[in-house]
Design a protein around this motif. Structure first.
Motif, PDB file in Angstrom:
ATOM      1  N   LYS A  16       1.307  -1.081   0.039  1.00 37.67           N
ATOM      2  CA  LYS A  16      -0.344   0.275   0.012  1.00 37.67           C
ATOM      3  C   LYS A  16       0.660   1.160   0.141  1.00 37.67           C
ATOM      4  N   ALA A  17       1.811   1.413   0.554  1.00 34.81           N
ATOM      5  CA  ALA A  17       2.845   2.278   0.810  1.00 34.81           C
ATOM      6  C   ALA A  17       3.667   2.267  -0.262  1.00 34.81           C
ATOM      7  N   LYS A  18       3.890   1.270  -1.366  1.00 34.62           N
ATOM      8  CA  LYS A  18       4.283   1.492  -2.933  1.00 34.62           C
ATOM      9  C   LYS A  18       5.848   1.525  -2.501  1.00 34.62           C
ATOM     10  N   VAL A  19       5.763   0.232  -1.839  1.00 36.10           N
ATOM     11  CA  VAL A  19       7.525   0.045  -1.381  1.00 36.10           C
ATOM     12  C   VAL A  19       8.219  -1.332  -2.946  1.00 36.10           C
ATOM     13  N   ALA A  20       9.059  -0.324  -3.334  1.00 41.94           N
ATOM     14  CA  ALA A  20       9.387  -1.664  -4.300  1.00 41.94           C
ATOM     15  C   ALA A  20       9.212  -3.262  -3.955  1.00 41.94           C
ATOM     16  N   GLU A  21      10.142  -3.364  -3.273  1.00 43.16           N
ATOM     17  CA  GLU A  21      10.629  -5.295  -3.058  1.00 43.16           C
ATOM     18  C   GLU A  21       9.677  -5.257  -2.254  1.00 43.16           C
ATOM     19  N   PHE A  22       8.092  -5.146  -1.905  1.00 41.40           N
ATOM     20  CA  PHE A  22       6.937  -4.662  -0.806  1.00 41.40           C
ATOM     21  C   PHE A  22       7.351  -6.245   0.087  1.00 41.40           C
ATOM     22  N   ALA A  23       7.832  -7.682  -0.703  1.00 35.11           N
ATOM     23  CA  ALA A  23       7.223  -9.121   0.387  1.00 35.11           C
ATOM     24  C   ALA A  23       8.297  -9.014   0.941  1.00 35.11           C
ATOM     25  N   LEU A  24       9.519  -8.828   0.030  1.00 35.79           N
ATOM     26  CA  LEU A  24      10.750  -8.781   0.356  1.00 35.79           C
ATOM     27  C   LEU A  24      10.909  -8.402   2.344  1.00 35.79           C
ATOM     28  N   ALA A  26       9.089  -7.379   4.148  1.00 31.26           N
ATOM     29  CA  ALA A  26       8.196  -8.140   4.803  1.00 31.26           C
ATOM     30  C   ALA A  26       8.628  -8.951   5.722  1.00 31.26           C
ATOM     31  N   ARG A  27       9.007  -9.291   4.588  1.00 28.07           N
ATOM     32  CA  ARG A  27       9.903 -11.196   5.263  1.00 28.07           C
ATOM     33  C   ARG A  27      10.999 -10.335   6.097  1.00 28.07           C
ATOM     34  N   PHE A  28      11.930  -9.675   5.520  1.00 27.01           N
ATOM     35  CA  PHE A  28      13.451  -9.522   6.339  1.00 27.01           C
ATOM     36  C   PHE A  28      13.345  -8.987   7.040  1.00 27.01           C
ATOM     37  N   LEU A  29      12.337  -8.230   7.841  1.00 21.54           N
ATOM     38  CA  LEU A  29      12.172  -7.098   8.605  1.00 21.54           C
ATOM     39  C   LEU A  29      11.603  -8.613   9.847  1.00 21.54           C
ATOM     40  N   LEU A  30      10.113  -9.420   9.495  1.00 23.09           N
ATOM     41  CA  LEU A  30      10.399 -10.228  10.531  1.00 23.09           C
ATOM     42  C   LEU A  30      10.937 -11.052  10.689  1.00 23.09           C
ATOM     43  N   GLU A  31      12.293 -11.538   9.666  1.00 24.29           N
ATOM     44  CA  GLU A  31      13.090 -12.441  10.243  1.00 24.29           C
ATOM     45  C   GLU A  31      14.051 -11.773  11.415  1.00 24.29           C
ATOM     46  N   ASP A  32      14.071 -10.510  10.617  1.00 27.06           N
ATOM     47  CA  ASP A  32      15.395  -9.380  12.095  1.00 27.06           C
ATOM     48  C   ASP A  32      15.026  -9.110  13.052  1.00 27.06           C
ATOM     49  N   ILE A  33      13.959  -9.390  13.286  1.00 26.64           N
ATOM     50  CA  ILE A  33      13.010  -9.095  14.661  1.00 26.64           C
ATOM     51  C   ILE A  33      12.725 -10.145  15.770  1.00 26.64           C
ATOM     52  N   CYS A  34      12.492 -12.051  14.763  1.00 26.06           N
ATOM     53  CA  CYS A  34      12.055 -13.026  15.513  1.00 26.06           C
ATOM     54  C   CYS A  34      13.504 -13.656  15.840  1.00 26.06           C
ATOM     55  N   ALA A  60       8.352  -1.730  13.395  1.00 30.11           N
ATOM     56  CA  ALA A  60       9.189  -1.636  11.804  1.00 30.11           C
ATOM     57  C   ALA A  60       8.138  -0.959  10.090  1.00 30.11           C
ATOM     58  N   ILE A  61       7.828  -1.885  10.402  1.00 28.11           N
ATOM     59  CA  ILE A  61       6.585  -1.817   9.193  1.00 28.11           C
ATOM     60  C   ILE A  61       6.131  -0.445   8.967  1.00 28.11           C
ATOM     61  N   GLU A  62       5.633   0.232   9.875  1.00 27.60           N
ATOM     62  CA  GLU A  62       4.820   1.879   9.987  1.00 27.60           C
ATOM     63  C   GLU A  62       6.278   2.543   9.436  1.00 27.60           C
ATOM     64  N   LYS A  63       7.639   2.001   9.922  1.00 30.50           N
ATOM     65  CA  LYS A  63       8.251   3.197   9.918  1.00 30.50           C
ATOM     66  C   LYS A  63       9.244   2.644   8.155  1.00 30.50           C
ATOM     67  N   ARG A  64       8.786   1.782   7.224  1.00 31.83           N
ATOM     68  CA  ARG A  64       9.289   1.224   6.143  1.00 31.83           C
ATOM     69  C   ARG A  64       8.453   1.714   5.237  1.00 31.83           C
ATOM     70  N   ALA A  65       7.364   2.465   5.697  1.00 32.52           N
ATOM     71  CA  ALA A  65       5.814   2.297   5.104  1.00 32.52           C
ATOM     72  C   ALA A  65       5.729   3.782   4.805  1.00 32.52           C
ATOM     73  N   ILE A  73      16.930   0.829   9.311  1.00 32.49           N
ATOM     74  CA  ILE A  73      15.375   0.156  10.846  1.00 32.49           C
ATOM     75  C   ILE A  73      16.459  -0.854  11.243  1.00 32.49           C
ATOM     76  N   THR A  74      17.191  -2.052  10.010  1.00 29.59           N
ATOM     77  CA  THR A  74      17.614  -3.279  10.940  1.00 29.59           C
ATOM     78  C   THR A  74      19.099  -2.857  11.285  1.00 29.59           C
ATOM     79  N   GLY A  75      19.325  -1.792  10.388  1.00 26.97           N
ATOM     80  CA  GLY A  75      20.715  -1.177  11.226  1.00 26.97           C
ATOM     81  C   GLY A  75      22.347  -1.826  10.440  1.00 26.97           C
ATOM     82  N   THR A  76      22.031  -2.213   9.534  1.00 28.24           N
ATOM     83  CA  THR A  76      23.102  -3.734   8.540  1.00 28.24           C
ATOM     84  C   THR A  76      22.819  -3.431   7.239  1.00 28.24           C
TER      85      THR A  76
END
Ligand code: GLN
Length: 279
Positions: A16-24, A26-34, A60-65, A73-76
């Motif tokens: 919705k926020a028009k992030v180019a690689e939205f699926a990737l 979303a997954r990276f942020l979830l993996e980073d946090i968990c 994190a998703i709010e920031k990326r949006a 966001i991940t710092g790396t």
């Protein structure tokens, strides 16, 4: 909420926020946090995440949006198989730049001394030294805040006994000694072009690391001319360039006295590196 529900929610929010690689992303942020990896979505998607993980993911998703870069966001950011710390004070290392590092690696015999001009996060110099045990180097940058990041990366990625230093310097102003190799991925975007770049870049990466002046060539001009006083005989200069800058940078290097000036393409088939040496 299950792991998969989180992912689906994050993916939809980023799309919705028009992030180019939205699926990737979303997954990276979830993996980073968990602390998970890509298999978890396939194999353990129905496990519940903790309340804390869910709250962190939502933030994190709010920031990326808001188009804050994933790496802020991940710092790396991974580069040359190493994980570099990054923040808003350094250019995020680009995969395109790996070709520059790979072009230089075969030239790193024992005792070779490297200058990385405009070192930023230090990703070029640190990966060169990481993969070449006997080389030594200096990283120069005008920004003290960038140098703080480079020094943290050096501590995390190189053994403490390595000969490496970082100096705050407006181009060569505070650089001392001579070098076998000078490498630079300087700011090279034409000022006019910057405002058309994606928000992640133009609103969040340091302007100082992007802006190459009106014609994009300011730093190539200065570094090609001035590096001669800092290069040893048969010393080599390596530049990363923008895809449309090969001819102009080649000419600048030849005018400055470099010979066998060569253009190398990246994996996308675009001109990416120009190098030459002093006879
Ligand atoms: N040398 C650093 C890099 O390649 C920084 C480049 C820059 O700030 N233009 O990432």
């Amino acid at each position: 909420m299950t792991y998969r529900d989180c992912y689906e929610w994050g993916k939809a929010a980023l799309e919705k926020a028009k992030v180019a690689e939205f699926a990737l992303d979303a997954r990276f942020l979830l993996e980073d946090i968990c602390g998970t990896n890509r298999n978890d979505l396939l194999v353990h998607g129905d496990r519940d995440v903790t309340g804390e993980q869910q709250a962190l993911y939502e933030a994190a998703i709010e920031k990326r949006a808001q188009r804050i870069p994933l790496q802020h966001i991940t710092g790396t950011q991974d580069f040359m198989g190493l994980t570099f710390r990054v923040n808003e004070n350094v250019l995020i290392p680009r995969q395109d730049t790996e070709i520059l590092v790979e072009e230089i690696l075969p030239h790193l015999s024992s005792g070779v001394r490297i200058l990385d001009m405009c070192t930023g996060s230090g990703c070029i110099l640190i990966s060169l030294l990481h993969y070449s045990l006997w080389a030594e180097g200096v990283g120069a940058d005008i920004s003290p805040k960038a140098l703080e990041v480079a020094k943290r990366n050096r501590e995390a990625l190189l053994k403490p006994d390595r000969q490496v230093s970082f100096v705050e310097s407006n181009l060569f102003e505070n650089v001392e000694g001579t070098f076998d190799i000078i490498v630079s991925n300087p700011p090279y975007i034409r000022t006019e072009v910057i405002k058309g770049l994606m928000p992640e870049v133009k609103d969040h990466e340091p302007m100082l690391a992007l802006d190459g002046s009106e014609d994009g060539l300011y730093f190539y001009r200065r570094i090609a001319a001035e590096s001669k006083s800092y290069l040893r005989r048969e010393g080599r200069l390596f530049f990363e360039i923008g895809y449309d800058q090969a001819e102009e940078v080649k000419q600048l290097m030849e005018e400055a006295g470099f010979i066998e000036v060569t253009v190398v393409k990246d994996f996308a088939g675009l001109d990416r590196v120009v190098h030459g040496y002093l006879a």
